[in-house]
Write an enzyme that holds these catalytic residues in place. Structure first.
Site, PDB file in Angstrom:
ATOM      1  N   GLY A  12       0.819  -1.212   0.000  1.00  0.00           N
ATOM      2  CA  GLY A  12       0.000   0.000   0.000  1.00  0.00           C
ATOM      3  C   GLY A  12       0.844   1.248   0.000  1.00  0.00           C
ATOM      4  CB  ALA A  13       4.369   1.651  -0.842  1.00  0.00           C
ATOM      5  CG  ASP A  62      -5.689  -8.398  -4.782  1.00  0.00           C
ATOM      6  OD1 ASP A  62      -5.712  -8.299  -3.536  1.00  0.00           O
ATOM      7  OD2 ASP A  62      -6.697  -8.659  -5.456  1.00  0.00           O
ATOM      8  CE1 TYR A 154      -9.983  -0.042   8.030  1.00  0.00           C
ATOM      9  CE2 TYR A 154     -10.410   0.873  10.200  1.00  0.00           C
ATOM     10  CZ  TYR A 154      -9.587   0.731   9.109  1.00  0.00           C
ATOM     11  OH  TYR A 154      -8.351   1.333   9.101  1.00  0.00           O
ATOM     12  CE  LYS A 158      -6.859  -1.756   9.257  1.00  0.00           C
ATOM     13  NZ  LYS A 158      -5.557  -1.955   8.566  1.00  0.00           N
TER      14      LYS A 158
END
Length: 259
Positions: A12-13, A62, A154, A158
């Site tokens: 996710g950079a 992905d 979500y 987490k």
């Protein structure tokens, strides 16, 4: 452990927190593989970071698919010859009440946020075990310690990251590999500060999104201002150096939570 000439892989950079962390590591002398589902974003970030004098490798991946995760890690190893630090940051969100949630909504978020971290850690730890050590840093959230309305799916993902991080750290306790999580607070990325973000969802009648954003900062954060991707980068650098910090989920939230 000095970070000069170490190799970091950040998922996710391409933007946001992942970009902030990748940049912070590069400033410490790390060469960086930058993985993102959007290759264009990864390539742009790689160009910017390369200006700091380090080597970069943009990758498309992905992380919800094991074959792509395995290829991401093997490509990093083939290009740099080592993997010392892995930051599993890639994640997604949707904002819906439980009544609104569908099975597909649940699976989509959890497949990336929880399953994706598992797949990444499993592939990364094999490389680190073979080399005798390393640092794994998972990006969780304060929503991994406290529930929020409209974010049950979500939060579940987490919470899973926090528990998985602690469990894996204990499994790898004598391996030379540390495993920790960073729990960001309120960061002005798309989750909070965007057209479909929480500031828009939770605004009061007659309130603009900007006014909602400011109100939530004042209401929820003792310091009165949101955190930044650069803040997360500072903690990532510390954890990449720390030899005896493992199994922790550390908040960067301006005092919002204490556990």
């Amino acid at each position: 452990m000095t970070l000069e000439n170490k190799v970091a892989l950040v998922t996710g950079a391409g933007r946001g927190i992942g970009k902030g962390i990748a940049t912070a590591l590069a400033r410490e002398g790390c060469h960086v593989a930058l993985a993102d589902i959007n290759l264009t974003n990864a390539e742009q970030t790689a160009k910017e970071i390369a200006k700091l004098g380090v080597k970069t490798l943009p990758l498309k991946a992905d992380i919800s698919k094991s074959v792509e995760v395995d290829r991401m890690v093997s490509d990093t190893l083939a290009h740099f010859g080592q993997l010392d630090i892995a930051v599993n940051n890639a994640g997604i969100i949707s904002i819906k009440s439980v009544n609104e949630l569908t099975e597909e909504d649940w699976d989509t978020v959890n497949n990336v946020n929880a399953k994706g971290v598992f797949l990444c850690c499993k592939a990364e730890m094999k490389v680190m075990q073979a080399s005798g050590g390393g640092r794994i840093i998972n990006i969780a959230s304060i929503a991994g310690k406290e529930g929020f309305p409209d974010l049950a799916h979500y939060c579940a993902s987490k919470f899973a990251v926090v528990g998985f991080t602690n469990s894996l750290a204990k499994e790898l306790k004598r391996s030379g590999i540390t495993v920790n999580a960073i729990c960001p607070g309120i960061v002005p990325t798309a989750m909070w500060y965007g057209p479909d973000g929480l500031a828009e969802r939770w605004k009061l009648e007659g309130e603009t999104m900007e006014e909602s954003w400011q109100r939530h900062q004042d209401l929820l954060i003792p310091q009165g201002e949101g955190q930044t991707p650069e803040d997360m980068g500072q903690l990532a650098v510390y954890l990449a150096n720390a030899e005896h910090v493992t199994g922790q989920a550390i908040n960067v939230d301006g005092g919002f939570t204490f556990h």
